[in-house]
Write a protein that holds these residues in place. Structure first.
Motif, PDB file in Angstrom:
ATOM      1  N   SER A  81      57.248  74.743  32.731  1.00 41.02           N
ATOM      2  CA  SER A  81      55.974  74.200  32.258  1.00 41.02           C
ATOM      3  C   SER A  81      56.154  73.449  30.940  1.00 41.02           C
ATOM      4  O   SER A  81      55.374  72.549  30.624  1.00 41.02           O
ATOM      5  N   ALA A  85      54.910  69.728  30.187  1.00 45.94           N
ATOM      6  CA  ALA A  85      54.075  69.442  29.016  1.00 45.94           C
ATOM      7  C   ALA A  85      54.647  68.281  28.202  1.00 45.94           C
ATOM      8  O   ALA A  85      53.907  67.391  27.770  1.00 45.94           O
ATOM      9  N   ARG A  86      55.945  68.294  27.977  1.00 45.31           N
ATOM     10  CA  ARG A  86      56.563  67.204  27.228  1.00 45.31           C
ATOM     11  C   ARG A  86      56.357  65.870  27.947  1.00 45.31           C
ATOM     12  O   ARG A  86      56.042  64.853  27.317  1.00 45.31           O
ATOM     13  N   VAL A 120      48.123  71.735  22.134  1.00 47.16           N
ATOM     14  CA  VAL A 120      48.924  72.286  23.227  1.00 47.16           C
ATOM     15  C   VAL A 120      49.012  73.792  23.029  1.00 47.16           C
ATOM     16  O   VAL A 120      49.448  74.267  21.984  1.00 47.16           O
ATOM     17  N   ILE A 147      45.639  70.796  26.107  1.00 46.97           N
ATOM     18  CA  ILE A 147      46.680  70.887  27.135  1.00 46.97           C
ATOM     19  C   ILE A 147      47.199  72.313  27.165  1.00 46.97           C
ATOM     20  O   ILE A 147      47.624  72.850  26.130  1.00 46.97           O
ATOM     21  N   ILE A 149      49.946  75.001  28.591  1.00 50.66           N
ATOM     22  CA  ILE A 149      51.243  75.144  29.250  1.00 50.66           C
ATOM     23  C   ILE A 149      51.046  75.843  30.598  1.00 50.66           C
ATOM     24  O   ILE A 149      51.635  75.473  31.605  1.00 50.66           O
ATOM     25  N   VAL A 183      49.362  72.166  32.876  1.00 50.11           N
ATOM     26  CA  VAL A 183      50.561  71.491  33.389  1.00 50.11           C
ATOM     27  C   VAL A 183      51.472  72.409  34.195  1.00 50.11           C
ATOM     28  O   VAL A 183      52.330  71.954  34.938  1.00 50.11           O
TER      29      VAL A 183
END
Length: 265
Positions: A81, A85-86, A120, A147, A149, A183
């Motif tokens: 994940s 995310a990146r 995040v 966002i 993870i 994500v």
């Protein structure tokens, strides 16, 4: 319906709770993984093994942990994940406030975090206090995307179950009247991204994991078959919590491997 399935091309395997719990391997998991990999090599690599997990541990530390436990896994075989995310941060070109354990940060080297305009959230016990959550709350109110993870409710530790990031993400969603972009598992995009580059349709893949919702339910909604193992975070009757039910429920990873080698190839 199963008879119409295409030939198996990929096996996705969860790590934490399926192959190991913290620094202890699931009994027999190393040998089962070797047997599976050897058999797939015999088939001239027609079936690919990919390790997929929701995590806030960077790949470097994760790989070191797995190697110490006797698992022969390469870095390019792991999709997490954090990777997803990146990828999303780079696509959106935003600068995040990262609420995650420090062990995750090496996977975000090169991502600017000054003057953040995104939030995040992963597993971050040291950050889940009023001041930091309020900072994230204010950024989101000002328009910063949230966002996640992943939104796991809980995970398995040696001393028992522990809260995952899901309750804290849900708190920010509730307070800001917004929805997080998730994500990790169980999102369909996570599973499809894990298959990218394999020349494999979801119907040609199977997912093995200990989380009925995130591993099995998510994979099956993406079109895969899901095998639930009764290790890690598994709780009695978890298989009854999702619809459709798991393709199969096994006692552990070695039993799942036996089924794949005997019934799906």
């Amino acid at each position: 319906r199963m008879a119409a399935r295409r030939a198996l091309k990929a096996v996705l395997v969860d790590l934490s709770g399926t192959l190991h719990v913290e620094d202890s391997a699931v009994p027999g998991a190393q040998e089962a993984l070797k047997r599976q990999a050897t058999f797939f090599d015999f088939l001239c690599a027609l079936v690919t093994i990919q390790f997929v997990m929701n995590t806030t541990e960077c790949k470097r530390d994760l790989l070191e942990r797995l190697t110490k436990l006797g698992f022969d896994i390469a870095e390019n075989e792991i999709f997490t994940s954090l990777t997803a995310a990146r990828n999303l941060l780079e696509q959106k070109q935003v600068w995040p406030l990262i609420l995650m354990d420090g062990k995750a940060l090496p996977d975000f080297i090169g991502i600017a975090t000054d003057d953040p305009n995104a939030v995040v959230v992963g597993l971050a016990p040291e950050h889940f206090h009023y001041e930091m959550m309020n900072r994230a709350f204010r950024l989101i109110l000002d328009g910063a995307p949230l966002i996640a993870i992943h939104k796991a409710r809980y995970f398995k530790k040696k001393d028992g179950l522990a809260l995952g990031p899901g309750p804290f993400v849900a708190g920010l969603e509730y307070a800001t009247d917004t929805r997080a972009t998730v994500v990790g598992k169980p999102e369909k995009t996570f599973f499809l991204e894990a298959l990218r580059g394999m020349d494999c349709a979801p119907e040609e893949a199977v997912m093995i994991g200990d989380d009925c919702r995130d591993d099995v339910g998510g994979a099956q909604k993406a079109g895969m078959r899901g095998i639930l193992v009764r290790t890690g975070k598994y709780r009695l009757a978890d298989e009854d919590k999702i619809n459709p039910a798991p393709y199969l429920t096994c006692e552990n990873f070695p039993e799942a491997v036996e089924h794949i080698l005997e019934r799906l190839l």
